[in-house]
Write a protein that holds these residues in place. Structure first.
Motif, PDB file in Angstrom:
ATOM      1  N   GLN A  42       0.810  -1.220   0.000  1.00 51.13           N
ATOM      2  CA  GLN A  42       0.000   0.000   0.000  1.00 51.13           C
ATOM      3  C   GLN A  42       0.838   1.262   0.000  1.00 51.13           C
ATOM      4  O   GLN A  42       0.332   2.341  -0.315  1.00 51.13           O
ATOM      5  CB  GLN A  42      -0.935  -0.001   1.217  1.00 51.13           C
ATOM      6  N   GLY A  43       2.116   1.143   0.337  1.00 47.92           N
ATOM      7  CA  GLY A  43       2.994   2.307   0.335  1.00 47.92           C
ATOM      8  C   GLY A  43       3.603   2.535  -1.035  1.00 47.92           C
ATOM      9  O   GLY A  43       3.152   1.977  -2.045  1.00 47.92           O
ATOM     10  N   PRO A  44       4.633   3.393  -1.127  1.00 48.97           N
ATOM     11  CA  PRO A  44       5.307   3.637  -2.402  1.00 48.97           C
ATOM     12  C   PRO A  44       5.860   2.344  -2.984  1.00 48.97           C
ATOM     13  O   PRO A  44       6.396   1.493  -2.259  1.00 48.97           O
ATOM     14  CB  PRO A  44       6.435   4.619  -2.030  1.00 48.97           C
ATOM     15  N   PHE A  45       5.733   2.203  -4.296  1.00 44.71           N
ATOM     16  CA  PHE A  45       6.147   0.958  -4.943  1.00 44.71           C
ATOM     17  C   PHE A  45       7.671   0.865  -5.023  1.00 44.71           C
ATOM     18  O   PHE A  45       8.343   1.839  -5.367  1.00 44.71           O
ATOM     19  CB  PHE A  45       5.554   0.870  -6.350  1.00 44.71           C
ATOM     20  N   HIS A  46       8.180  -0.310  -4.688  1.00 50.31           N
ATOM     21  CA  HIS A  46       9.597  -0.620  -4.824  1.00 50.31           C
ATOM     22  C   HIS A  46       9.722  -1.917  -5.617  1.00 50.31           C
ATOM     23  O   HIS A  46       9.035  -2.893  -5.327  1.00 50.31           O
ATOM     24  CB  HIS A  46      10.273  -0.771  -3.461  1.00 50.31           C
ATOM     25  N   TRP A  47      10.621  -1.901  -6.584  1.00 50.98           N
ATOM     26  CA  TRP A  47      10.775  -3.084  -7.428  1.00 50.98           C
ATOM     27  C   TRP A  47      11.273  -4.274  -6.617  1.00 50.98           C
ATOM     28  O   TRP A  47      10.821  -5.400  -6.822  1.00 50.98           O
ATOM     29  CB  TRP A  47      11.745  -2.790  -8.578  1.00 50.98           C
ATOM     30  N   ILE A  48      12.194  -4.021  -5.714  1.00 47.22           N
ATOM     31  CA  ILE A  48      12.736  -5.093  -4.879  1.00 47.22           C
ATOM     32  C   ILE A  48      12.139  -4.962  -3.485  1.00 47.22           C
ATOM     33  O   ILE A  48      12.302  -3.925  -2.825  1.00 47.22           O
ATOM     34  CB  ILE A  48      14.280  -5.021  -4.799  1.00 47.22           C
ATOM     35  N   PRO A  49      11.431  -5.986  -2.986  1.00 48.97           N
ATOM     36  CA  PRO A  49      10.815  -5.893  -1.647  1.00 48.97           C
ATOM     37  C   PRO A  49      11.869  -5.714  -0.566  1.00 48.97           C
ATOM     38  O   PRO A  49      12.905  -6.378  -0.575  1.00 48.97           O
ATOM     39  CB  PRO A  49      10.085  -7.235  -1.494  1.00 48.97           C
ATOM     40  N   SER A  50      11.609  -4.802   0.344  1.00 50.16           N
ATOM     41  CA  SER A  50      12.521  -4.615   1.481  1.00 50.16           C
ATOM     42  C   SER A  50      12.362  -5.732   2.499  1.00 50.16           C
ATOM     43  O   SER A  50      13.299  -6.082   3.211  1.00 50.16           O
ATOM     44  CB  SER A  50      12.251  -3.259   2.147  1.00 50.16           C
ATOM     45  N   THR A  51      11.154  -6.309   2.565  1.00 53.96           N
ATOM     46  CA  THR A  51      10.874  -7.425   3.457  1.00 53.96           C
ATOM     47  C   THR A  51      10.165  -8.529   2.665  1.00 53.96           C
ATOM     48  O   THR A  51       9.117  -8.291   2.071  1.00 53.96           O
ATOM     49  CB  THR A  51       9.974  -6.994   4.629  1.00 53.96           C
ATOM     50  N   LEU A  52      10.759  -9.698   2.647  1.00 53.98           N
ATOM     51  CA  LEU A  52      10.162 -10.829   1.936  1.00 53.98           C
ATOM     52  C   LEU A  52       9.384 -11.696   2.921  1.00 53.98           C
ATOM     53  O   LEU A  52       9.871 -11.998   4.015  1.00 53.98           O
ATOM     54  CB  LEU A  52      11.241 -11.674   1.254  1.00 53.98           C
ATOM     55  N   THR A  53       8.197 -12.095   2.529  1.00 54.92           N
ATOM     56  CA  THR A  53       7.370 -12.951   3.370  1.00 54.92           C
ATOM     57  C   THR A  53       6.487 -13.843   2.506  1.00 54.92           C
ATOM     58  O   THR A  53       6.016 -13.432   1.438  1.00 54.92           O
ATOM     59  CB  THR A  53       6.486 -12.108   4.309  1.00 54.92           C
ATOM     60  N   LEU A  54       6.273 -15.049   2.967  1.00 52.24           N
ATOM     61  CA  LEU A  54       5.367 -15.984   2.300  1.00 52.24           C
ATOM     62  C   LEU A  54       3.995 -16.013   2.966  1.00 52.24           C
ATOM     63  O   LEU A  54       3.148 -16.825   2.588  1.00 52.24           O
ATOM     64  CB  LEU A  54       5.967 -17.400   2.313  1.00 52.24           C
ATOM     65  N   GLN A  55       3.789 -15.125   3.929  1.00 49.71           N
ATOM     66  CA  GLN A  55       2.526 -15.117   4.663  1.00 49.71           C
ATOM     67  C   GLN A  55       1.310 -14.904   3.755  1.00 49.71           C
ATOM     68  O   GLN A  55       0.265 -15.527   3.986  1.00 49.71           O
ATOM     69  CB  GLN A  55       2.574 -14.046   5.754  1.00 49.71           C
ATOM     70  N   PRO A  56       1.379 -14.056   2.720  1.00 49.17           N
ATOM     71  CA  PRO A  56       0.207 -13.909   1.847  1.00 49.17           C
ATOM     72  C   PRO A  56      -0.232 -15.219   1.208  1.00 49.17           C
ATOM     73  O   PRO A  56      -1.437 -15.438   1.017  1.00 49.17           O
ATOM     74  CB  PRO A  56       0.675 -12.900   0.793  1.00 49.17           C
ATOM     75  N   TYR A  57       0.722 -16.100   0.891  1.00 46.86           N
ATOM     76  CA  TYR A  57       0.371 -17.385   0.280  1.00 46.86           C
ATOM     77  C   TYR A  57      -0.310 -18.318   1.280  1.00 46.86           C
ATOM     78  O   TYR A  57      -0.999 -19.251   0.882  1.00 46.86           O
ATOM     79  CB  TYR A  57       1.624 -18.057  -0.284  1.00 46.86           C
ATOM     80  N   LEU A  58      -0.115 -18.068   2.560  1.00 44.31           N
ATOM     81  CA  LEU A  58      -0.806 -18.841   3.594  1.00 44.31           C
ATOM     82  C   LEU A  58      -2.165 -18.220   3.927  1.00 44.31           C
ATOM     83  O   LEU A  58      -3.139 -18.944   4.176  1.00 44.31           O
ATOM     84  CB  LEU A  58       0.058 -18.916   4.856  1.00 44.31           C
ATOM     85  N   ASP A  59      -2.229 -16.896   3.903  1.00 45.13           N
ATOM     86  CA  ASP A  59      -3.466 -16.207   4.283  1.00 45.13           C
ATOM     87  C   ASP A  59      -4.560 -16.308   3.220  1.00 45.13           C
ATOM     88  O   ASP A  59      -5.737 -16.157   3.540  1.00 45.13           O
ATOM     89  CB  ASP A  59      -3.176 -14.725   4.563  1.00 45.13           C
ATOM     90  N   ILE A  60      -4.184 -16.530   1.964  1.00 41.69           N
ATOM     91  CA  ILE A  60      -5.196 -16.551   0.901  1.00 41.69           C
ATOM     92  C   ILE A  60      -6.227 -17.653   1.105  1.00 41.69           C
ATOM     93  O   ILE A  60      -7.363 -17.550   0.634  1.00 41.69           O
ATOM     94  CB  ILE A  60      -4.544 -16.717  -0.494  1.00 41.69           C
ATOM     95  N   TRP A  61      -5.872 -18.705   1.842  1.00 43.29           N
ATOM     96  CA  TRP A  61      -6.782 -19.833   2.028  1.00 43.29           C
ATOM     97  C   TRP A  61      -7.773 -19.588   3.164  1.00 43.29           C
ATOM     98  O   TRP A  61      -8.788 -20.292   3.248  1.00 43.29           O
ATOM     99  CB  TRP A  61      -5.984 -21.103   2.299  1.00 43.29           C
ATOM    100  N   THR A  62      -7.494 -18.597   4.011  1.00 41.00           N
ATOM    101  CA  THR A  62      -8.376 -18.317   5.148  1.00 41.00           C
ATOM    102  C   THR A  62      -9.151 -17.007   5.002  1.00 41.00           C
ATOM    103  O   THR A  62     -10.237 -16.868   5.548  1.00 41.00           O
ATOM    104  CB  THR A  62      -7.563 -18.273   6.455  1.00 41.00           C
ATOM    105  N   THR A  63      -8.579 -16.050   4.286  1.00 39.60           N
ATOM    106  CA  THR A  63      -9.296 -14.788   4.081  1.00 39.60           C
ATOM    107  C   THR A  63     -10.599 -15.027   3.330  1.00 39.60           C
ATOM    108  O   THR A  63     -11.644 -14.459   3.653  1.00 39.60           O
ATOM    109  CB  THR A  63      -8.417 -13.786   3.320  1.00 39.60           C
ATOM    110  N   VAL A  64     -10.546 -15.837   2.302  1.00 40.42           N
ATOM    111  CA  VAL A  64     -11.739 -16.292   1.570  1.00 40.42           C
ATOM    112  C   VAL A  64     -11.642 -17.813   1.453  1.00 40.42           C
ATOM    113  O   VAL A  64     -10.543 -18.380   1.544  1.00 40.42           O
ATOM    114  CB  VAL A  64     -11.840 -15.642   0.172  1.00 40.42           C
ATOM    115  N   PRO A  65     -12.767 -18.508   1.255  1.00 43.58           N
ATOM    116  CA  PRO A  65     -12.707 -19.973   1.084  1.00 43.58           C
ATOM    117  C   PRO A  65     -12.169 -20.347  -0.291  1.00 43.58           C
ATOM    118  O   PRO A  65     -12.891 -20.850  -1.157  1.00 43.58           O
ATOM    119  CB  PRO A  65     -14.168 -20.398   1.271  1.00 43.58           C
TER     120      PRO A  65
END
Length: 280
Positions: A42-65
């Motif tokens: 949601q902040g300014p776009f950066h081509w290279i992530p300053s923080t890498l996380t796989l949490q979104p790939y885990l959350d996608i299964w619980t946020t919606v069915p």
């Protein structure tokens, strides 16, 4: 044939490089955004992530069915593909091998259905399903079966036309040889024509599957919370308060895997089928 000049080769390399950058940039943005925390997206776009996380790939299964949506899409897409291929094989064989009254009108009708936008069929199909449900008790509206029948209305005509063109490319001598050996029309189709037309059949199947997998218009009207497909279910990552952009990107990548994997595995059949089907 003379080899292309040096200037042409350099122009080709530059063009292909620019085309590759244009094609791969959106994919890189999706992958990069899917590996960021939400506040970074949601902040300014950066081509290279300053923080890498796989949490979104885990959350996608619980946020919606997502698993339920995935299952619905798989059932509907496979069902629509199987029916399209099966019906198209028999219809295309009849169009390709037999001359009968109404054959030209049938072919023109099949092709003409591809000229109309899908939204023209939405309301008639909706009313038809409602009336069928009221008169027979068979609930087509909001069911997977109803959505499969809906997808047949636009995948089947193209499948018939494409397979008819492919069957035309198969020598009729094979039919005559099979007839001499005592094979009837159905036996000839199953034992001779279908094995020879595998690339065309695969191309038709891939087209029908991709069309059903990513369809949004009919799925948004013909489904409910239980039968919702992926194309519609991905909207669940946008709430009244926020949009989970990192999860949207992650989910989009995940749901694209079956289509991309299938295309890569069947690519040689697909190219052969499209090439032969286009020559008619």
């Amino acid at each position: 044939m003379p080899s292309p000049g040096r200037s042409f080769r350099w122009a080709r390399r530059i063009f292909l490089t620019l085309l590759s950058v244009f094609t791969l940039t959106p994919l890189f943005v999706m992958v990069s955004s899917s590996l960021k925390p939400l506040q970074d997206v949601q902040g300014p776009f950066h081509w290279i992530p300053s923080t890498l996380t796989l949490q979104p790939y885990l959350d996608i299964w619980t946020t919606v069915p997502l698993a339920k949506y995935f299952t619905n899409s798989l059932i509907v897409s496979v069902g629509a593909t199987a029916l399209s291929v099966l019906i198209a094989i028999f219809a295309a064989y009849a169009v390709s091998r037999y001359r009968f009254r109404g054959r030209k009108a049938f072919t023109v009708t099949v092709l003409s259905t591809q000229m109309f936008p899908g939204i023209l069929f939405l309301l008639p199909l909706f009313l038809l399903f409602v009336n069928i449900g009221n008169s027979t008790g068979v609930a087509l509206l909001g069911s997977r079966g109803g959505l499969i029948l809906t997808y047949l209305t636009f995948s089947l005509p193209f499948s018939i036309w494409m397979l008819a063109g492919y069957f035309d490319s198969i020598p009729r001598d094979l039919d005559e040889a099979a007839s001499v050996d005592g094979c009837g029309p159905l036996h000839t189709l199953v034992r001779i024509i279908v094995p020879a037309a595998v690339p065309g059949i695969v191309a038709v199947g891939v087209y029908a599957f991709i069309t059903a997998w990513g369809e949004v218009l009919f799925a948004s009207v013909m489904t409910n919370a239980t039968t919702r497909t992926l194309a519609v279910g991905l909207q669940g990552y946008a709430t009244q308060n926020d949009v989970y952009w990192n999860q949207v990107m992650a989910a989009s990548l995940v749901v694209s895997v079956p289509v991309v994997a299938g295309f890569l595995l069947l690519q040689r059949y697909l190219v052969a089928g499209l090439t032969a089907g286009a020559v008619k």
